[in-house]
Write a protein that holds these residues in place. Structure first.
Motif, PDB file in Angstrom:
ATOM      1  N   ASP A  10      20.323-104.660  10.712  1.00  0.00           N
ATOM      2  CA  ASP A  10      21.243-105.027  11.989  1.00  0.00           C
ATOM      3  C   ASP A  10      22.609-105.351  11.740  1.00  0.00           C
ATOM      4  O   ASP A  10      23.462-105.242  12.381  1.00  0.00           O
ATOM      5  CB  ASP A  10      20.329-106.014  12.885  1.00  0.00           C
ATOM      6  N   ARG A  11      22.553-106.305  11.063  1.00  0.00           N
ATOM      7  CA  ARG A  11      23.826-107.092  10.539  1.00  0.00           C
ATOM      8  C   ARG A  11      24.918-105.906  10.004  1.00  0.00           C
ATOM      9  O   ARG A  11      26.155-106.077  10.279  1.00  0.00           O
ATOM     10  CB  ARG A  11      23.672-108.090   9.569  1.00  0.00           C
ATOM     11  N   VAL A  12      24.299-105.239   9.286  1.00  0.00           N
ATOM     12  CA  VAL A  12      25.220-104.241   8.533  1.00  0.00           C
ATOM     13  C   VAL A  12      25.783-103.060   9.550  1.00  0.00           C
ATOM     14  O   VAL A  12      26.785-102.751   9.408  1.00  0.00           O
ATOM     15  CB  VAL A  12      24.366-103.404   7.448  1.00  0.00           C
ATOM     16  N   ALA A  13      24.773-102.874  10.506  1.00  0.00           N
ATOM     17  CA  ALA A  13      25.232-101.827  11.423  1.00  0.00           C
ATOM     18  C   ALA A  13      26.011-102.588  12.659  1.00  0.00           C
ATOM     19  O   ALA A  13      26.611-101.710  13.504  1.00  0.00           O
ATOM     20  CB  ALA A  13      23.892-101.577  12.368  1.00  0.00           C
ATOM     21  N   GLY A  14      26.331-103.695  12.539  1.00  0.00           N
ATOM     22  CA  GLY A  14      27.336-104.250  13.743  1.00  0.00           C
ATOM     23  C   GLY A  14      26.398-104.892  14.708  1.00  0.00           C
ATOM     24  O   GLY A  14      27.110-105.425  15.739  1.00  0.00           O
ATOM     25  N   TRP A  15      24.917-104.854  14.666  1.00  0.00           N
ATOM     26  CA  TRP A  15      24.226-105.446  15.788  1.00  0.00           C
ATOM     27  C   TRP A  15      24.036-107.235  15.754  1.00  0.00           C
ATOM     28  O   TRP A  15      23.620-107.443  16.868  1.00  0.00           O
ATOM     29  CB  TRP A  15      22.962-104.808  15.661  1.00  0.00           C
ATOM     30  N   ARG A  16      24.509-107.732  14.684  1.00  0.00           N
ATOM     31  CA  ARG A  16      24.156-108.952  14.615  1.00  0.00           C
ATOM     32  C   ARG A  16      25.303-109.567  13.787  1.00  0.00           C
ATOM     33  O   ARG A  16      26.004-108.475  13.026  1.00  0.00           O
ATOM     34  CB  ARG A  16      22.951-109.555  13.723  1.00  0.00           C
ATOM     35  N   THR A  17      25.506-110.595  13.728  1.00  0.00           N
ATOM     36  CA  THR A  17      26.977-111.305  13.008  1.00  0.00           C
ATOM     37  C   THR A  17      26.711-111.355  11.334  1.00  0.00           C
ATOM     38  O   THR A  17      25.463-111.413  10.826  1.00  0.00           O
ATOM     39  CB  THR A  17      26.951-112.888  13.170  1.00  0.00           C
ATOM     40  N   ARG A  18      27.549-110.731  10.571  1.00  0.00           N
ATOM     41  CA  ARG A  18      27.360-110.563   9.299  1.00  0.00           C
ATOM     42  C   ARG A  18      27.215-111.775   8.464  1.00  0.00           C
ATOM     43  O   ARG A  18      27.801-112.954   8.957  1.00  0.00           O
ATOM     44  CB  ARG A  18      28.531-109.795   8.736  1.00  0.00           C
TER      45      ARG A  18
END
Length: 396
Positions: free
Chosen positions: A186-194
């Protein structure tokens, strides 16, 4: 541990009912959680970068909402059941014709809604069109099509094993665990803060996954596998995944609207859960499956691919899974869930309650968009299987 039963409704304070405006405390890290998800699932493009999955203009027809009249006499409790299951949209199609629909306040027939893992089933159909043309051989290894995945968990797996999710891979699909691979993706996809150290994009994330066991033995639900399939699509077509889905599926369905898919910093479309579309357009996918790959006289995917999907999968591989507690004898095949029931129904599903339910016994398709407070429980899945079968019987 996630409860096996639906939790009590969280609407008591009224916040989850507010569908028309963005909550002031919504962030990139809580938009998937209730009560924010009710607004966010219908406004994904305002939160995450997206790309279009273009449709081909369809013949215009009436846009008035049909309503639930066709089922009110046989299902007087339907409005209550829809309200209690956090319904955002419901569309019912019988023999290719729209017979009933319902939308929550603030949402309507032209509203796009996040599909979550229903997106996986669209990927399976896209792969099917390439198998039909001989561009992809399901018995070939993944690294034959994507050499960059050699040495990863997926490199030596067959494409069919990825389609059926029987790849051995170290991947935790716990949506609530911050340390899980699914949250990292999710983070990599931009869905969560990296976080520091996260891979640059989905390509790098997938190449870093490891396994070690034997493929093809045990069903192991893993969202990353669908993105591997999307990478294969990109490799063999030479186009971005969104464009391939448009050309091979969406533009051939007679959809009324473009769909959209979230994209990561590398431009990779989030194939495992990132598509948004309207409920009416999504019902066209179910109609396609009922038509053995044909819709409105157009062949989109072969009858053989549809047959292999509906009859495929290995129930023994899924033995002991939560899925089989709801659907004994069920299996997973070509990114679709096969119930194994006497009526032969099968479905696509995404967390928080997104569904395409296909019932060959009554020639019915049910699409439901929801914003459940929990990602998934056995109880929610059991409740919805009963709901959809009741709906199909009511219109049948």
């Amino acid at each position: 541990m996630t409860s096996l039963l639906p939790r009590a409704p969280i609407r008591d304070d009224g916040r989850h009912r507010e569908a028309g405006s963005r909550a002031g405390d919504l962030t990139l890290d809580n938009w998937q959680d209730a009560p924010h998800n009710r607004w966010a699932f219908a406004h994904v493009a305002e939160l995450v970068p997206t790309a279009p999955i273009a449709h081909r203009p369809a013949v215009e027809s009436a846009r008035e909402v049909v309503g639930l009249e066709a089922m009110r006499s046989s299902m007087p409790d339907l409005p209550t059941r829809l309200e209690e299951s956090y319904t955002d949209a419901l569309v019912v199609v019988r023999d290719g014709e729209l017979v009933a629909e319902h939308y929550r306040e603030g949402f309507g027939p032209d509203g796009l809604h996040l599909l979550m893992s229903v997106s996986k089933s669209l990927c399976g159909l896209t792969i099917g069109t390439l198998v039909d043309e001989g561009v992809i051989d399901p018995d070939r290894r993944v690294d034959h099509y994507v050499p960059a995945l050699a040495g990863s968990a997926y490199g030596d797996a067959k494409v069919q094993q990825v389609l059926d999710m029987t790849v051995d891979v170290d991947y935790d699909e716990d949506y609530r665990n911050p340390a899980s691979e699914v949250q990292a993706q999710d983070r990599v996809a931009g869905w969560r803060t990296r976080l520091p150290g996260d891979p640059a994009d989905t390509y790098a994330f997938l190449a870093a996954l490891r396994g070690g066991g034997e493929h093809g033995v045990r069903f192991r639900y893993c969202s990353a596998g669908t993105d591997v399939l999307a990478w294969i699509v990109e490799s063999v077509t030479g186009t971005r995944y969104a464009d391939a889905v448009s050309e091979r599926l969406w533009s051939r369905l007679g959809c009324r609207n473009d769909a959209r898919i979230t994209i990561d910093p590398g431009g990779f479309g989030f194939a495992n859960g990132g598509i948004s579309c309207t409920a009416r357009d999504l019902s066209r996918v179910g109609v396609l499956m009922l038509g053995d790959g044909v819709i409105d006289g157009r062949r989109v995917v072969s009858a053989e691919w549809v047959r292999r999907t509906i009859e495929g999968g290995d129930p023994d591989a899924a033995a002991g899974s939560v899925f089989q507690r709801v659907h004994p004898g069920g299996a997973y095949s070509n990114q679709w869930w096969i119930t194994g029931s006497d009526r032969g129904d099968f479905y696509a599903v995404g967390i928080h309650g997104q569904f395409i339910w296909v019932d060959p016994a009554t020639r019915s398709v049910v699409v439901k968009f929801s914003s459940w407070p929990e990602p998934v429980t056995e109880g929610w899945n059991r409740l919805h299987a009963e709901l959809f079968r009741d709906i199909c019987d009511a219109v049948g």
